[in-house]
Design a protein around this motif. Structure first.
Motif, short mmCIF file in Angstrom:
data_model
loop_
_atom_site.label_atom_id
_atom_site.label_comp_id
_atom_site.label_asym_id
_atom_site.label_seq_id
_atom_site.Cartn_x
_atom_site.Cartn_y
_atom_site.Cartn_z
N ALA A 33 -41.32 -98.57 -83.42
CA ALA A 33 -42.67 -99.00 -83.79
C ALA A 33 -43.41 -99.59 -82.61
O ALA A 33 -44.62 -99.75 -82.63
CB ALA A 33 -42.62 -100.02 -84.92
N LEU A 34 -42.66 -99.92 -81.55
CA LEU A 34 -43.30 -100.44 -80.35
C LEU A 34 -44.28 -99.43 -79.77
O LEU A 34 -45.24 -99.80 -79.09
CB LEU A 34 -42.23 -100.76 -79.29
N GLY A 35 -44.02 -98.17 -80.01
CA GLY A 35 -44.91 -97.16 -79.45
C GLY A 35 -46.32 -97.28 -79.94
O GLY A 35 -47.26 -96.85 -79.28
N ALA A 82 -46.78 -103.55 -66.10
CA ALA A 82 -45.84 -104.67 -66.06
C ALA A 82 -45.73 -105.35 -67.42
O ALA A 82 -44.65 -105.80 -67.82
CB ALA A 82 -46.28 -105.68 -65.01
N ALA A 83 -46.84 -105.43 -68.16
CA ALA A 83 -46.81 -106.04 -69.49
C ALA A 83 -45.93 -105.23 -70.42
O ALA A 83 -45.13 -105.78 -71.18
CB ALA A 83 -48.23 -106.15 -70.05
N ARG A 84 -46.05 -103.92 -70.38
CA ARG A 84 -45.20 -103.07 -71.22
C ARG A 84 -43.74 -103.19 -70.81
O ARG A 84 -42.85 -103.26 -71.67
CB ARG A 84 -45.64 -101.61 -71.13
N ASP A 85 -43.48 -103.19 -69.51
CA ASP A 85 -42.10 -103.26 -69.02
C ASP A 85 -41.40 -104.53 -69.47
O ASP A 85 -40.19 -104.55 -69.66
CB ASP A 85 -42.08 -103.18 -67.49
N ALA A 86 -42.17 -105.61 -69.65
CA ALA A 86 -41.58 -106.89 -70.06
C ALA A 86 -41.51 -107.03 -71.57
O ALA A 86 -40.49 -107.49 -72.12
CB ALA A 86 -42.39 -108.05 -69.47
N LEU A 87 -42.56 -106.62 -72.27
CA LEU A 87 -42.65 -106.93 -73.70
C LEU A 87 -42.00 -105.91 -74.61
O LEU A 87 -41.57 -106.24 -75.72
CB LEU A 87 -44.13 -107.11 -74.08
N ALA A 134 -32.83 -104.47 -76.76
CA ALA A 134 -33.57 -104.47 -75.49
C ALA A 134 -33.43 -103.12 -74.79
O ALA A 134 -34.40 -102.60 -74.22
CB ALA A 134 -33.05 -105.59 -74.59
N GLY A 135 -32.23 -102.55 -74.86
CA GLY A 135 -32.04 -101.24 -74.25
C GLY A 135 -32.92 -100.18 -74.90
O GLY A 135 -33.52 -99.35 -74.21
N LEU A 136 -33.01 -100.21 -76.22
CA LEU A 136 -33.89 -99.27 -76.92
C LEU A 136 -35.35 -99.52 -76.56
O LEU A 136 -36.15 -98.59 -76.47
CB LEU A 136 -33.67 -99.39 -78.42
N GLY A 137 -35.68 -100.79 -76.37
CA GLY A 137 -37.04 -101.11 -75.95
C GLY A 137 -37.37 -100.50 -74.60
O GLY A 137 -38.48 -100.01 -74.37
N ASP A 162 -40.24 -97.73 -73.85
CA ASP A 162 -41.18 -97.96 -72.76
C ASP A 162 -41.23 -96.75 -71.84
O ASP A 162 -42.30 -96.32 -71.39
CB ASP A 162 -40.77 -99.21 -71.99
N ALA A 163 -40.06 -96.18 -71.57
CA ALA A 163 -39.99 -95.06 -70.63
C ALA A 163 -40.63 -93.80 -71.19
O ALA A 163 -41.21 -93.02 -70.43
CB ALA A 163 -38.53 -94.80 -70.26
N VAL A 164 -40.51 -93.58 -72.50
CA VAL A 164 -41.02 -92.33 -73.08
C VAL A 164 -42.45 -92.45 -73.59
O VAL A 164 -43.08 -91.44 -73.91
CB VAL A 164 -40.12 -91.85 -74.24
N THR A 165 -42.98 -93.67 -73.65
CA THR A 165 -44.36 -93.85 -74.11
C THR A 165 -45.32 -93.49 -72.98
O THR A 165 -45.15 -93.97 -71.86
CB THR A 165 -44.60 -95.30 -74.54
N PRO A 166 -46.31 -92.65 -73.23
CA PRO A 166 -47.25 -92.27 -72.17
C PRO A 166 -47.92 -93.49 -71.55
O PRO A 166 -48.33 -94.42 -72.24
CB PRO A 166 -48.28 -91.39 -72.90
#
Length: 337
Positions: free
Chosen positions: A15-17, A225-230, A258-261, A265-269
């Protein structure tokens, strides 16, 4: 049982996406400004550096450093840049009375603010608020931030605690404060949403607020950076909730979440390269122009020629940092007032 929890956690993290593109509607119609006064004290205070204490805190913060994959997490060495970003956000949202303690342990000051914070009812302050402040007293984040407490907001004393040198996480605590302060019944809201699982709703809302705020006022690198952290932080928070269902699983599932987060993060455009913040783009409309047959200065929105009705302005930019606008309601804004 554990496999079911893992699947549920994965679905929640996915749902983070949607979080980066959605803005929660914080209840701004009943702003509560009776928070504890600073009484001439500085809004931001710093703890005195102590090599041994900060070193122990750094060690206890190793799990969080691994979860976020960032050595700045719970490093107890907050830079002026991180402090500045939080100060700008608080100023942009009129939260001059919210206290900020950067790597500071001041239980006496927190108990005084708990008593003085009349924006929260006495019933909440002297029950849930007292327990929260007691936890701050006997398990100080100055040492244990990587295990309990950590970077957080105490709604009962209206205080923010910062121990990590990560701007997005610091601003997130400001967003948590904004979400609570602008409620008609902040004590009721904070207490209900401090319960297991429910605490994830305001957490997601605050992160969405940070994404939008940085998109409007930050640079492209700050958005990333905000996405990478949150993203991993929220995944870690989701995983940590499993401790209430499977005792002893908190650390394992926090790291897994956290790993799934990180994966999400990596797959979200990413935002379009070169996309500029709204505040900078809007400023261009206030610059002088030299177009033929046009006024020598164009205001934003531009004035219509004589005899032509002026169009209704769609957006009115603020003089300073533009506050994130609310676009759609979120679950947390409607469950409890």
């Amino acid at each position: 049982m554990k496999s079911t929890l893992a699947v549920a956690m994965f679905a929640s993290v996915c749902a983070l996406g949607c979080a980066a593109g959605r803005v929660p509607r914080f209840d701004q119609s009943n702003g509560n400004y009776a928070a504890a006064s600073l009484d001439g004290e500085p809004q931001i205070e710093h703890g005195r550096p102590h090599r041994f204490i900060d070193g122990v805190g750094w060690v206890f913060g190793i799990p969080e450093k691994i979860a976020l994959w960032d050595r700045r997490a719970s490093n107890h060495d907050v830079s002026p840049e991180t402090e500045e970003k939080l100060a700008e956000y608080l100023a942009a949202n009129g939260m001059e009375s919210t206290k900020v303690r950067i790597n500071q342990y001041d239980p006496g000051g927190e108990w005084r603010r708990l008593v003085d914070n009349k924006s929260v009812g006495a019933g909440w302050r002297y029950t849930v608020g007292a327990l929260r402040t007691l936890g701050y007293t006997i398990l100080p984040g100055r040492v244990f931030s990587g295990l309990v407490g950590g970077d957080s907001y105490n709604p009962y004393s209206d205080s923010i605690y910062v121990y990590s040198d990560i701007p997005a996480i610091a601003v997130e605590q400001g967003a948590q404060a904004k979400n609570v302060r602008w409620r008609e019944h902040p004590g009721t809201y904070a207490s209900i949403y401090s319960l297991p699982v429910l605490t994830l709703f305001p957490g997601k809302a605050a992160k969405s607020e940070v994404y939008e705020y940085v998109a409007l006022n930050g640079t492209y690198d700050e958005q990333l950076a905000a996405r990478d952290a949150l993203y991993p932080k929220y995944g870690s928070e989701i995983g940590g909730q499993t401790a209430y269902l499977v005792p002893g699983s908190s650390l394992v599932f926090s790291l897994a979440g956290a790993g799934l987060g990180h994966v999400v993060d990596a797959v979200t455009p990413a935002p379009a390269v070169g996309a500029e913040p709204f505040a900078q783009a809007a400023a261009k409309y206030q610059q002088p122009t030299e177009l033929a047959d046009a006024p020598n200065v164009t205001a934003w929105p531009s004035a219509a020629p004589a005899g032509v009705p002026a169009a209704t302005p769609a957006i009115v930019p603020a003089a300073g940092i533009r506050q994130a606008a609310a676009e759609e309601p979120s679950v947390d804004a409607t469950i409890m007032r």
